[in-house]
Design an enzyme around this catalytic site. Structure first.
Site, short mmCIF file in Angstrom:
data_model
loop_
_atom_site.label_atom_id
_atom_site.label_comp_id
_atom_site.label_asym_id
_atom_site.label_seq_id
_atom_site.Cartn_x
_atom_site.Cartn_y
_atom_site.Cartn_z
N HIS A 182 25.82 -3.47 -40.46
CA HIS A 182 24.90 -4.15 -39.61
C HIS A 182 23.97 -4.87 -40.90
O HIS A 182 23.83 -4.86 -41.90
CB HIS A 182 23.79 -2.84 -39.18
CG HIS A 182 22.87 -3.12 -38.12
ND1 HIS A 182 21.53 -3.54 -38.57
CD2 HIS A 182 22.61 -2.96 -36.88
CE1 HIS A 182 20.83 -3.89 -37.57
NE2 HIS A 182 21.41 -3.31 -36.69
N GLN A 234 23.90 5.30 -37.48
CA GLN A 234 24.89 5.87 -36.35
C GLN A 234 25.62 7.09 -36.44
O GLN A 234 26.57 7.57 -35.98
CB GLN A 234 25.73 4.54 -36.05
CG GLN A 234 25.36 3.32 -35.74
CD GLN A 234 24.48 3.43 -34.40
OE1 GLN A 234 24.65 4.31 -33.64
NE2 GLN A 234 23.86 2.39 -34.17
N LYS A 268 17.12 6.61 -33.15
CA LYS A 268 18.44 6.78 -32.56
C LYS A 268 18.71 8.34 -32.70
O LYS A 268 20.01 8.64 -32.15
CB LYS A 268 19.51 6.13 -33.58
CG LYS A 268 19.50 4.37 -33.68
CD LYS A 268 20.34 4.04 -34.36
CE LYS A 268 19.96 2.31 -34.92
NZ LYS A 268 19.96 1.55 -33.85
N CYS A 301 24.17 -7.29 -34.15
CA CYS A 301 23.46 -7.71 -35.66
C CYS A 301 24.61 -7.45 -36.54
O CYS A 301 24.18 -6.75 -37.73
CB CYS A 301 22.47 -6.49 -35.83
SG CYS A 301 21.10 -6.79 -34.78
N1 7TS Z 1 22.41 0.37 -39.34
C1 7TS Z 1 23.03 0.54 -38.46
C2 7TS Z 1 24.50 0.98 -38.59
C3 7TS Z 1 22.52 0.24 -37.06
O1 7TS Z 1 23.38 0.54 -36.04
C4 7TS Z 1 21.22 0.01 -36.86
C5 7TS Z 1 20.54 -0.40 -35.60
C6 7TS Z 1 20.31 -0.31 -38.07
C7 7TS Z 1 21.15 -0.05 -39.31
C8 7TS Z 1 18.96 -0.58 -37.94
O2 7TS Z 1 18.43 0.43 -37.45
P1 7TS Z 1 16.51 0.05 -37.16
O3 7TS Z 1 16.27 1.27 -36.23
O4 7TS Z 1 16.13 0.03 -38.52
O5 7TS Z 1 16.72 -1.20 -36.47
N2 7TS Z 1 21.44 -0.50 -34.51
C9 7TS Z 1 21.32 -1.36 -33.45
C10 7TS Z 1 22.44 -1.70 -32.80
O6 7TS Z 1 23.41 -1.42 -32.66
N3 7TS Z 1 21.89 -2.03 -31.47
O7 7TS Z 1 20.57 -2.00 -31.45
C11 7TS Z 1 20.30 -1.64 -32.63
#
Ligand code: 7TS
Length: 414
Positions: free
Chosen positions: A122, A202, A225, A365
């Site tokens: 990501h 995840q 999440k 992303c």
């Molecule tokens: N790392 C992974 C593997 C992710 O899936 C996400 C967010 C992040 C980091 C970042 O998380 P945040 O809460 O700091 O934004 N992933 C996603 C997605 O897959 N669709 O929307 C957000």
């Protein structure tokens, strides 16, 4: 199957119609929904205990501090950190990874050093390292994928060398539905004198996680999440590493003593928690962890596995559907990215929305991964505890309907 069927009623948001159909929410990799327990706990905090923490000259401040620190301990036990000081509250996973890059990275990376990540990261676990490497004259190296679209561990063995200072990889992919071999990567990193940074965004919501067993030096995830509020996340770090790192931000709460020309820093974890924190968010995260613990993380993982076992073969059986990541349900998490012929995934997502089904479409992303897969974008259905066999059936039926409507696989297009 079915032991979690009653959970839907714990999530008021799921009890609604979208475009005249009962909502099926399958965008859980982006964010999950909150159970009543978490919403009530937030309300309770604001109605009874709200005050700023660690300034405790009065009863509410003491209660708010106790709530906040209780949440930290819940996180500690949930991910098996050795002590609460190793749990830093952040804005989220992105913030936690940036913290590591701009403190540990800033302090330890020099020109000629190497940072190893995977092509499936990501952007949150890519750009901080890319920019650090550019700033320091270090080299960013990418572990690629096997033909089965899993992380190529053999290539990792070639890439991780004594020049490597940081290895940063997702525990579970937000696109491929893979669980990466973090323990083996950590062993490789440590054998070469590097630290292992794990992006657990995840993974933590979906499976039991033990940061010590994994050999993670740093482990980051987001609360939203796993059914907690937005704006709260966690950085786990080994105490000895965190102790040696400079602060991330400066201001209130994170100081020891401040003089006109010099300052000293608070002990862990406060050194990394400058300014008023998302106290209610932490309380909500603690409540979400209580909810998950009551279900049992093994049961959470088993429930998702049953749904994947039902969904993946049906999806693969639809002509013109391409599923990314492993095709074997045993190797696939509840994150399932796919395409339907040449139909743009946004069109597919819109068609499914007309049926009340929420999925995501886009590059997720993970643009370097899209390049590696040679697709501009994908559709993605992602499961969580409140999804049911009926949701899976609705998704499959709606994809088949969209296939007919757009005349995919017939040689014609609409
Ligand atoms: N790392 C992974 C593997 C992710 O899936 C996400 C967010 C992040 C980091 C970042 O998380 P945040 O809460 O700091 O934004 N992933 C996603 C997605 O897959 N669709 O929307 C957000």
């Amino acid at each position: 199957m079915g032991t979690f069927n009653h959970l839907r009623q714990d999530f008021p948001i799921l009890d609604q119609q979208v475009n005249g159909e009962p909502l099926v929410y399958l965008d859980n990799a982006a964010t999950t929904q909150r159970p009543t327990l978490v919403l009530k706990q937030l309300m309770h905090f604001y109605q009874t205990d709200n005050a700023n923490v660690h300034r405790g000259a009065h009863t509410l401040a003491e209660r708010a501090t106790a709530d906040y620190e209780a949440a930290r301990q819940k996180v500690q036990h949930f991910i098996h950190a050795t002590k609460p000081e190793e749990v830093i509250f952040t804005k989220g996973c992105t913030d936690a990874l940036n913290l590591v890059a701009s403190t540990y990275g800033e302090q330890n990376i020099q020109a000629g050093d190497e940072i190893v990540i995977s092509v499936a990261e990501h952007h949150s676990n890519l750009i901080p390292w890319q920019q650090l490497a550019l700033k320091k004259g270090a080299t960013l190296k990418y572990i690629g994928l096997t033909p089965d679209q899993e992380l190529d561990l053999d290539q990792a063995k070639q890439l991780i060398t004594p020049r490597t200072k940081i290895v940063a990889v997702a525990h579970a992919s937000n696109v491929l539905g893979t669980v990466n071999p973090v323990r083996q990567l950590a062993e490789l990193a440590h054998a070469n004198g590097a630290v292992m940074v794990v992006d657990g965004a995840q993974a933590v919501p979906h499976m039991p996680v033990n940061v010590q067993d994994l050999g993670a030096d740093f482990y980051a995830f987001s609360g939203h999440k796993l059914m907690a509020p937005t704006g709260i996340g966690v950085l786990y770090g080994k105490a000895a590493l965190l102790e040696a790192m400079p602060p991330y931000q400066y201001g209130g709460e994170m100081i020891g003593e401040v003089h006109q020309q010099t300052s000293t820093w608070a002990p862990l974890p406060y050194k990394f928690e400058a300014g008023t924190q998302n106290i209610a968010g932490a309380v909500g995260l603690g409540a979400a962890i209580d909810y998950l613990n009551a279900l049992g993380m093994d049961q959470v993982a088993a429930h998702e596995k049953e749904l994947v076992n039902a969904l993946l073969p049906q999806l693969l059986a639809i002509p013109s559907v391409t599923v990314y990541g492993p095709q074997d349900p045993a190797k696939h998490t509840g994150v399932i990215a796919f395409n339907l012929g040449h139909l743009h995934p946004h069109d597919l997502a819109t068609a499914l929305d007309m049926e009340g089904i929420a999925i995501r479409a886009g590059h997720h992303c993970a643009q370097p991964l899209m390049e590696a897969l040679n697709v501009p974008a994908t559709a993605r259905a992602s499961l969580y505890i409140y999804n049911t066999q009926a949701d899976v059936d609705r998704l499959i039926t709606a994809i088949k309907k969209a296939k007919e409507f757009f005349r995919i696989g017939t040689g014609e297009t609409k």
